[in-house]
Design a protein around this motif. Structure first.
Motif, PDB file in Angstrom:
ATOM      1  N   UNK A 242       0.501  -1.591   0.070  1.00 52.27           N
ATOM      2  CA  UNK A 242       0.069   0.155  -0.266  1.00 52.27           C
ATOM      3  C   UNK A 242       1.021   1.412  -0.186  1.00 52.27           C
ATOM      4  N   UNK A 243       1.929   1.836   0.752  1.00 53.97           N
ATOM      5  CA  UNK A 243       3.021   2.515   0.484  1.00 53.97           C
ATOM      6  C   UNK A 243       3.962   2.234   0.197  1.00 53.97           C
ATOM      7  N   UNK A 244       4.875   2.775   0.760  1.00 49.13           N
ATOM      8  CA  UNK A 244       6.402   3.039   0.234  1.00 49.13           C
ATOM      9  C   UNK A 244       6.017   3.244  -1.202  1.00 49.13           C
ATOM     10  N   UNK A 245       6.648   1.757  -2.493  1.00 49.21           N
ATOM     11  CA  UNK A 245       6.721   2.035  -3.672  1.00 49.21           C
ATOM     12  C   UNK A 245       5.840   1.582  -4.567  1.00 49.21           C
ATOM     13  N   UNK A 247       2.767   3.343  -3.673  1.00 49.81           N
ATOM     14  CA  UNK A 247       2.525   4.837  -3.951  1.00 49.81           C
ATOM     15  C   UNK A 247       1.780   5.171  -5.782  1.00 49.81           C
ATOM     16  N   UNK A 248       0.708   6.481  -6.257  1.00 50.38           N
ATOM     17  CA  UNK A 248       0.091   6.343  -7.508  1.00 50.38           C
ATOM     18  C   UNK A 248       1.819   7.545  -8.040  1.00 50.38           C
ATOM     19  N   UNK A 249       2.123   7.986  -6.842  1.00 51.51           N
ATOM     20  CA  UNK A 249       3.766   9.139  -7.318  1.00 51.51           C
ATOM     21  C   UNK A 249       4.409   9.354  -6.098  1.00 51.51           C
ATOM     22  N   UNK A 250       4.812   9.948  -6.153  1.00 48.56           N
ATOM     23  CA  UNK A 250       5.822  10.495  -5.251  1.00 48.56           C
ATOM     24  C   UNK A 250       6.575  11.527  -5.222  1.00 48.56           C
ATOM     25  N   UNK A 259       2.681  17.365  -5.629  1.00 49.60           N
ATOM     26  CA  UNK A 259       0.973  16.424  -5.863  1.00 49.60           C
ATOM     27  C   UNK A 259      -0.220  16.585  -5.192  1.00 49.60           C
ATOM     28  N   UNK A 260       0.768  17.545  -3.974  1.00 46.71           N
ATOM     29  CA  UNK A 260      -0.517  18.003  -3.097  1.00 46.71           C
ATOM     30  C   UNK A 260      -2.109  17.878  -2.940  1.00 46.71           C
ATOM     31  N   UNK A 261      -2.576  18.763  -4.092  1.00 44.45           N
ATOM     32  CA  UNK A 261      -4.505  18.385  -4.666  1.00 44.45           C
ATOM     33  C   UNK A 261      -5.058  16.921  -4.146  1.00 44.45           C
ATOM     34  N   UNK A 262      -4.421  16.544  -5.163  1.00 42.14           N
ATOM     35  CA  UNK A 262      -4.855  14.848  -5.652  1.00 42.14           C
ATOM     36  C   UNK A 262      -4.313  13.875  -4.424  1.00 42.14           C
ATOM     37  N   UNK A 263      -3.264  13.979  -3.816  1.00 41.52           N
ATOM     38  CA  UNK A 263      -3.163  13.384  -2.657  1.00 41.52           C
ATOM     39  C   UNK A 263      -3.934  13.349  -1.489  1.00 41.52           C
ATOM     40  N   UNK A 296       7.336   7.249  -0.257  1.00 43.48           N
ATOM     41  CA  UNK A 296       9.193   6.710  -0.983  1.00 43.48           C
ATOM     42  C   UNK A 296       9.865   5.246  -1.256  1.00 43.48           C
ATOM     43  N   UNK A 297      10.371   5.353  -2.103  1.00 40.46           N
ATOM     44  CA  UNK A 297      10.632   4.045  -2.633  1.00 40.46           C
ATOM     45  C   UNK A 297      12.203   3.754  -1.491  1.00 40.46           C
ATOM     46  N   UNK A 298      12.096   3.899  -0.144  1.00 40.94           N
ATOM     47  CA  UNK A 298      13.483   3.245   0.417  1.00 40.94           C
ATOM     48  C   UNK A 298      12.272   2.801   1.651  1.00 40.94           C
ATOM     49  N   UNK A 299      11.307   3.258   1.968  1.00 38.96           N
ATOM     50  CA  UNK A 299      10.217   2.414   2.647  1.00 38.96           C
ATOM     51  C   UNK A 299      10.737   1.145   2.114  1.00 38.96           C
TER      52      UNK A 299
END
Ligand SMILES: NC(=O)c1ccc[n+]([C@@H]2O[C@H](COP(=O)([O-])OP(=O)(O)OC[C@H]3O[C@@H](n4cnc5c(N)ncnc54)[C@H](O)[C@@H]3O)[C@@H](O)[C@H]2O)c1
Length: 464
Positions: A242-245, A247-250, A259-263, A296-299
């Motif tokens: 669900x989280x980390x890699x 996500x639909x954007x980062x 991406x504030x308005x759509x996150x 973020x990808x490091x998760x």
């Protein structure tokens, strides 16, 4: 005993050992206050163990040192807590200069062992935040250091102290449902609190040991205490989907994310002055970002987890942890030879009320001395009989009222007898993290993991 410092130092050995008799006797002058040093001036350190101790217990204790690697957060922490003491960025120097009786450890999880061990080697008792530590080698090193130094270690498990958890303990200890045979325990973190773990260091295995350790240590400690036995074997599954890699954007962090308005997870830290002062203003010193992107990808921790745990007394546990639930709450059910006990917290559908999930997390973390709010049910259903509802008087703030009761026991009512054995020593701290560590290993290997293979602790059939 006339000296509060002496009273505390005697009692901490009792608390640490969960024993009825003091182990160490100290001989200090009359009226001396307990000298405390704290390492880790983050949110938990400066609120619960900092400001709250200064506000509530200054008649019996005093801070002699505060320490953090981030000089900005250290300076804010000193001002916020009101502790009238020197501040240090070097832990050893703090201990040498300030000579505390007790060191409180509230740094990030993967570093707890460094300060616990060093403090005991330098002659101090230690109170550490949960989790005790993040892997089995550090756990063994802590146990060895405690033994070698003869000093005492207690773990701040606050959940045991909420009236609701305590009532469950009492009902089980009274054999209300006969001999306990199995337990189902499921914890749901919502998209505010659950997501918050993925915004910062908790999202990285090497810092938090994953939520199997960082979060589930609370749950496994409750279970070990309720079941009153120690875990023997663990089999687990877990995944990050669900989280980390996933996500639909980062972006780099929420503040400057395009991406504030759509996150749905957009969070404006600048609206919270306290968090801005504690974290954002001090990023320049160590790069610690509080509003990191949770995609973020490091998760690299799991966001869904489940385990089966077998206890030494043959009780079987089914456990799960979800991190993106629409509501925050938990359910537990105990099966016994004479019936079943069911308990839950904050399941909105059971109350037919709308709970604001964002406000709920803030309330939980508040330290406003916990006003009495309402009653919550526990169901006792004996075989062949109608169910009964046991109503428990509740508090909401400070982890269900657990926070203040824990501190009162440690610092104020040191000689009072606790029939429920709620203070936790190193063995309790170890047994709760070892379940999570075993679960991690089980996921990696695809096999069940035995607790006795992790450290030199051999699980006991009866805990106390
Ligand atoms: N019992 C509870 O309910 C509860 C609640 C919240 C946090 N906690 C625990 O409290 C601890 C702190 O959590 P937090 O939310 O305050 O985290 P935080 O990130 O806000 O604070 C951690 C602090 O430790 C400092 N630090 C990190 N490494 C250090 C080092 N090597 N030397 C000195 N300082 C160092 C950081 O600069 C930061 O100020 C964690 O172990 C967490 O599990 C427990």
């Amino acid at each position: 005993m006339k000296s509060s410092r002496r009273k505390f130092l005697t009692s901490i050995s009792m608390l640490a050992a969960s024993s009825a008799m003091p182990i160490t006797q100290f001989d200090f002058g009359m009226n001396a206050k307990l000298k405390i040093a704290l390492v880790g001036t983050g949110i938990r350190g400066i609120t619960f163990w900092g400001k709250r101790l200064v506000d509530e217990y200054s008649d019996i204790l005093e801070f002699v040192g505060l320490c953090d690697i981030n000089p900005g957060r250290l300076s804010f922490g000193k001002e916020y807590t009101g502790a009238n003491c020197p501040a240090f960025t070097n832990f050893e120097k703090m201990i040498q200069d300030s000579k505390p009786d007790l060191v409180i450890v509230t740094t990030k999880d993967s570093t707890h062992h460094e300060f616990i061990i060093k403090a005991m080697e330098m002659g101090c008792d230690v109170l550490t935040e949960k989790p005790l530590t993040t892997d089995e080698n550090k756990c063994q090193a802590i146990l060895d250091a405690e033994k070698k130094s003869g000093k005492n270690l207690i773990v701040g498990f606050n959940y045991r102290w909420s009236p609701y958890s305590t009532k469950i303990k009492q009902l089980l200890a009274d054999n209300t449902i006969g001999k306990l045979t199995s337990v189902d325990f499921h914890w749901y973190l919502n998209t505010y609190h659950g997501a918050s773990y993925f915004r910062r260091w908790h999202g990285q295995m090497e810092s938090s040991g994953s939520l199997w350790v960082h979060k589930a240590t609370h749950h496994f400690d409750l279970l070990n205490w309720w079941i009153n036995s120690e875990p023997s074997e663990v089999f687990a599954f877990g995944d990050l989907e669900f989280y980390g890699k996933n996500g639909p954007f980062r972006g780099d962090n929420c503040r400057n994310c395009k991406h504030q308005s759509k996150c749905d997870f957009y969070w404006d830290i600048s609206k919270n002055q306290f968090l801005t002062d504690l974290y954002t203003k001090n990023e320049k010193y160590d790069g610690y970002i509080r509003d990191n992107c949770l995609f973020r990808n490091e998760i690299n921790i799991y966001d869904k987890m489940s385990a089966q745990v077998k206890y030494q007394n043959k009780v079987q546990l089914n456990y799960s942890l979800t991190t993106y639930s629409p509501f925050e709450g938990w359910r537990v059910a105990f099966n016994g030879t004479e019936g079943r006990l069911e308990a839950w917290m904050d399941i909105p559908y059971y109350k037919e009320m709308n709970i604001d999930q964002a406000e709920m997390h803030e309330k939980e973390m508040e330290q406003n001395n916990g006003e009495t709010e309402h009653y919550e049910p526990i169901i006792v259903h004996k075989l062949w009989k109608d169910f009964e509802t046991v109503m428990v008087e509740m508090e909401k703030s400070g982890h269900g009222g657990g926070d203040k009761r824990l501190q009162d026991k440690i610092f104020r009512s040191v000689n009072s007898v606790d029939p429920f054995g709620r203070t936790a020593g190193s063995r309790d701290g170890a047994m709760s993290v070892l379940i999570g560590i075993a679960a991690r290993k089980s996921i990696e290997t695809g096999s069940a993991v035995k607790i006795k293979d992790l450290t030199n602790l051999q699980p006991r059939t009866v805990r106390d």
